[in-house]
Design a protein around this motif. Structure first.
Motif, PDB file in Angstrom:
ATOM      1  N   ASP A   7       0.748  -1.364   0.132  1.00  0.00           N
ATOM      2  CA  ASP A   7      -0.039  -0.160  -0.006  1.00  0.00           C
ATOM      3  C   ASP A   7       0.894   1.224  -0.038  1.00  0.00           C
ATOM      4  O   ASP A   7       1.483   1.839   0.881  1.00  0.00           O
ATOM      5  CB  ASP A   7      -0.839  -0.044   1.072  1.00  0.00           C
ATOM      6  N   LEU A   8       0.899   1.768  -1.142  1.00  0.00           N
ATOM      7  CA  LEU A   8       1.817   3.177  -1.423  1.00  0.00           C
ATOM      8  C   LEU A   8       1.684   4.245  -0.559  1.00  0.00           C
ATOM      9  O   LEU A   8       2.117   5.231  -0.472  1.00  0.00           O
ATOM     10  CB  LEU A   8       2.107   3.390  -3.042  1.00  0.00           C
ATOM     11  N   ASN A   9       0.266   4.278   0.096  1.00  0.00           N
ATOM     12  CA  ASN A   9      -0.102   5.364   0.792  1.00  0.00           C
ATOM     13  C   ASN A   9       0.217   5.184   2.357  1.00  0.00           C
ATOM     14  O   ASN A   9      -0.125   6.115   3.035  1.00  0.00           O
ATOM     15  CB  ASN A   9      -1.721   5.627   0.682  1.00  0.00           C
ATOM     16  N   LYS A  10       0.794   4.156   2.747  1.00  0.00           N
ATOM     17  CA  LYS A  10       1.180   3.914   4.085  1.00  0.00           C
ATOM     18  C   LYS A  10       2.754   3.980   4.134  1.00  0.00           C
ATOM     19  O   LYS A  10       3.368   3.610   2.940  1.00  0.00           O
ATOM     20  CB  LYS A  10       0.389   2.579   4.722  1.00  0.00           C
ATOM     21  N   ALA A  11       3.220   3.975   5.211  1.00  0.00           N
ATOM     22  CA  ALA A  11       4.497   3.744   5.449  1.00  0.00           C
ATOM     23  C   ALA A  11       4.997   2.466   4.966  1.00  0.00           C
ATOM     24  O   ALA A  11       4.583   1.345   5.266  1.00  0.00           O
ATOM     25  CB  ALA A  11       4.952   3.779   6.997  1.00  0.00           C
ATOM     26  N   LEU A  12       6.264   2.326   4.173  1.00  0.00           N
ATOM     27  CA  LEU A  12       6.691   1.273   3.361  1.00  0.00           C
ATOM     28  C   LEU A  12       7.603   0.346   4.124  1.00  0.00           C
ATOM     29  O   LEU A  12       7.405  -0.687   3.609  1.00  0.00           O
ATOM     30  CB  LEU A  12       7.264   1.730   2.070  1.00  0.00           C
ATOM     31  N   GLN A  53      10.860  -2.006 -10.235  1.00  0.00           N
ATOM     32  CA  GLN A  53       9.793  -1.360 -11.059  1.00  0.00           C
ATOM     33  C   GLN A  53       9.800   0.215 -10.484  1.00  0.00           C
ATOM     34  O   GLN A  53       9.002   0.267  -9.630  1.00  0.00           O
ATOM     35  CB  GLN A  53       8.721  -2.135 -10.863  1.00  0.00           C
ATOM     36  N   PRO A  54      10.560   0.909 -10.811  1.00  0.00           N
ATOM     37  CA  PRO A  54      10.721   2.299 -10.447  1.00  0.00           C
ATOM     38  C   PRO A  54       9.325   3.051 -10.413  1.00  0.00           C
ATOM     39  O   PRO A  54       8.833   3.039 -11.489  1.00  0.00           O
ATOM     40  CB  PRO A  54      11.972   3.131 -11.348  1.00  0.00           C
ATOM     41  N   ILE A  55       9.136   3.650  -9.498  1.00  0.00           N
ATOM     42  CA  ILE A  55       8.253   5.063  -9.542  1.00  0.00           C
ATOM     43  C   ILE A  55       8.965   6.125  -9.605  1.00  0.00           C
ATOM     44  O   ILE A  55       9.627   6.673  -8.815  1.00  0.00           O
ATOM     45  CB  ILE A  55       7.273   5.107  -8.216  1.00  0.00           C
ATOM     46  N   VAL A  56       8.802   6.879 -10.933  1.00  0.00           N
ATOM     47  CA  VAL A  56       9.646   7.842 -11.243  1.00  0.00           C
ATOM     48  C   VAL A  56       8.807   9.156 -10.720  1.00  0.00           C
ATOM     49  O   VAL A  56       8.216   9.830 -11.676  1.00  0.00           O
ATOM     50  CB  VAL A  56       9.984   7.738 -12.823  1.00  0.00           C
ATOM     51  N   ARG A 100       6.262   7.945   2.200  1.00  0.00           N
ATOM     52  CA  ARG A 100       6.590   7.876   3.654  1.00  0.00           C
ATOM     53  C   ARG A 100       7.208   6.378   3.871  1.00  0.00           C
ATOM     54  O   ARG A 100       6.959   5.291   3.469  1.00  0.00           O
ATOM     55  CB  ARG A 100       5.457   8.055   4.244  1.00  0.00           C
ATOM     56  N   PHE A 101       8.365   6.452   4.574  1.00  0.00           N
ATOM     57  CA  PHE A 101       9.107   5.199   5.014  1.00  0.00           C
ATOM     58  C   PHE A 101       8.502   4.357   6.338  1.00  0.00           C
ATOM     59  O   PHE A 101       8.512   3.425   6.553  1.00  0.00           O
ATOM     60  CB  PHE A 101      10.695   5.425   4.963  1.00  0.00           C
ATOM     61  N   HIS A 131      17.358  -4.635   2.947  1.00  0.00           N
ATOM     62  CA  HIS A 131      17.988  -4.165   1.491  1.00  0.00           C
ATOM     63  C   HIS A 131      17.121  -3.164   0.953  1.00  0.00           C
ATOM     64  O   HIS A 131      17.674  -2.286   0.442  1.00  0.00           O
ATOM     65  CB  HIS A 131      17.608  -5.401   0.547  1.00  0.00           C
ATOM     66  N   TYR A 132      15.838  -2.836   1.355  1.00  0.00           N
ATOM     67  CA  TYR A 132      15.124  -1.778   0.838  1.00  0.00           C
ATOM     68  C   TYR A 132      15.566  -0.362   1.500  1.00  0.00           C
ATOM     69  O   TYR A 132      16.003   0.571   0.593  1.00  0.00           O
ATOM     70  CB  TYR A 132      13.436  -1.941   1.285  1.00  0.00           C
ATOM     71  N   LEU A 133      15.931  -0.631   2.852  1.00  0.00           N
ATOM     72  CA  LEU A 133      16.576   0.602   3.294  1.00  0.00           C
ATOM     73  C   LEU A 133      17.850   0.967   2.833  1.00  0.00           C
ATOM     74  O   LEU A 133      18.255   2.225   2.789  1.00  0.00           O
ATOM     75  CB  LEU A 133      16.383   0.300   5.002  1.00  0.00           C
ATOM     76  N   LEU A 134      18.656  -0.017   2.694  1.00  0.00           N
ATOM     77  CA  LEU A 134      20.037   0.277   2.312  1.00  0.00           C
ATOM     78  C   LEU A 134      20.266   0.748   0.644  1.00  0.00           C
ATOM     79  O   LEU A 134      20.874   1.788   0.564  1.00  0.00           O
ATOM     80  CB  LEU A 134      20.892  -1.083   2.315  1.00  0.00           C
ATOM     81  N   HIS A 135      19.609   0.161  -0.082  1.00  0.00           N
ATOM     82  CA  HIS A 135      19.797   0.481  -1.675  1.00  0.00           C
ATOM     83  C   HIS A 135      18.393   0.422  -2.266  1.00  0.00           C
ATOM     84  O   HIS A 135      18.319   1.148  -3.276  1.00  0.00           O
ATOM     85  CB  HIS A 135      20.943  -0.337  -2.266  1.00  0.00           C
ATOM     86  N   GLY A 136      17.473  -0.570  -1.831  1.00  0.00           N
ATOM     87  CA  GLY A 136      16.327  -0.897  -2.665  1.00  0.00           C
ATOM     88  C   GLY A 136      15.462   0.299  -3.184  1.00  0.00           C
ATOM     89  O   GLY A 136      14.873   0.625  -3.965  1.00  0.00           O
ATOM     90  N   CYS A 137      15.415   1.099  -1.992  1.00  0.00           N
ATOM     91  CA  CYS A 137      14.655   2.417  -1.904  1.00  0.00           C
ATOM     92  C   CYS A 137      15.164   3.279  -3.106  1.00  0.00           C
ATOM     93  O   CYS A 137      14.273   3.907  -3.987  1.00  0.00           O
ATOM     94  CB  CYS A 137      14.438   3.123  -0.714  1.00  0.00           C
ATOM     95  N   HIS A 138      16.500   3.268  -3.404  1.00  0.00           N
ATOM     96  CA  HIS A 138      16.882   4.188  -4.654  1.00  0.00           C
ATOM     97  C   HIS A 138      16.554   3.528  -5.947  1.00  0.00           C
ATOM     98  O   HIS A 138      16.366   4.612  -6.956  1.00  0.00           O
ATOM     99  CB  HIS A 138      18.231   4.256  -4.405  1.00  0.00           C
ATOM    100  N   HIS A 139      16.359   2.255  -5.869  1.00  0.00           N
ATOM    101  CA  HIS A 139      15.779   1.855  -7.411  1.00  0.00           C
ATOM    102  C   HIS A 139      14.405   1.831  -7.486  1.00  0.00           C
ATOM    103  O   HIS A 139      13.818   1.953  -8.486  1.00  0.00           O
ATOM    104  CB  HIS A 139      16.219   0.338  -7.610  1.00  0.00           C
ATOM    105  N   LYS A 140      13.565   1.790  -6.318  1.00  0.00           N
ATOM    106  CA  LYS A 140      12.052   2.081  -6.482  1.00  0.00           C
ATOM    107  C   LYS A 140      11.773   3.445  -6.537  1.00  0.00           C
ATOM    108  O   LYS A 140      10.931   3.425  -7.510  1.00  0.00           O
ATOM    109  CB  LYS A 140      11.728   1.521  -5.134  1.00  0.00           C
ATOM    110  N   HIS A 141      12.475   4.397  -5.989  1.00  0.00           N
ATOM    111  CA  HIS A 141      12.070   5.917  -6.032  1.00  0.00           C
ATOM    112  C   HIS A 141      13.582   6.508  -6.541  1.00  0.00           C
ATOM    113  O   HIS A 141      13.847   7.329  -5.735  1.00  0.00           O
ATOM    114  CB  HIS A 141      11.548   6.325  -4.726  1.00  0.00           C
TER     115      HIS A 141
END
Ligand code: ZN
Ligand code: ZN
Length: 214
Positions: free
Chosen positions: A10-15, A32-35, A41-42, A120-130
């Protein structure tokens, strides 16, 4: 924690505490990036959330004085100018190798467990997602400060008392240059009015991230 089958984020809640539930689907989701320039919100926690948002200029403002302080430490211990310059350049070179290795072997590690995905999301994944989230691009200084301690101890073990600070300062300088260049490649404004299309951005991202599989 249990991995839920066909979990939808749910992209509207903390990820951050959601992505772990993706299990094996995380790998595909994160690439699958969201550009969008607007950052998600994390964390629900305000303090944690604050710590994940960093303006790019905080990196030179915070770390360049630390670089100077370390280099000055070596100067005070009587290191000559050419020797000093050589150590700083060596530090930058070691940082470059380290960044390459981290990106190649750690930042793109395949995960599927709850905590593996979350970290992984915190370290680097978030950069590929957003990739265009300007506040989630440079590394948060609080996290850098924690990571610097073991590295400083390692450098102290491998170098002499007078050379260790210059070497470490050089490494930190390499990091500052890297993080600022990386930010500029994503967000820098070209002088011409030609609209930058997504392909151009993703191309630049590939140059910097180097080993992106997507
Ligand atoms: Zn990037
Ligand atoms: Zn990457």
């Amino acid at each position: 924690m249990m991995v839920v089958q066909n979990f939808v984020v749910d992209l509207n809640k903390a990820l951050v505490f959601q992505v772990g539930h993706l299990g094996e689907a995380y790998e595909e989701w994160v690439h699958q990036p969201i550009v969008s320039k607007e950052g998600p919100r994390f964390f629900e926690n305000e303090i944690l959330e604050f710590l994940t948002r960093t303006v790019w200029w905080a990196i030179p403002v915070i770390w360049l004085p630390v670089v100077c302080w370390f280099i000055y430490k070596s100067i005070r211990m009587g290191l000559s100018c050419p020797h000093l310059a050589l150590l700083v350049v060596l530090g930058i070179f070691v940082w470059t190798l380290l960044e390459y290795s981290l990106h190649r072997f750690l930042f793109h590690i395949k995960t599927k467990t709850y905590w593996g995905n979350t970290l992984h999301y915190l370290l680097h994944g978030c950069h590929h997602k957003h990739p265009m989230d300007g506040l989630r691009l440079v590394f948060p200084p609080a996290a850098t400060a924690i990571l610097l301690m073991p590295f400083w101890n390692l450098v102290k073990l491998m170098a002499t008392t007078s050379t260790a600070p210059a070497l470490f300062g050089g490494g930190l300088l390499g990091y500052v240059m890297y993080d600022c260049t990386h930010y500029y490649l994503h967000h820098g404004q070209p002088r011409t009015e030609v609209p930058r299309n997504l392909k151009h951005k993703s191309l630049k991202r590939k140059i910097v991230d180097g080993f992106t599989s997507s």
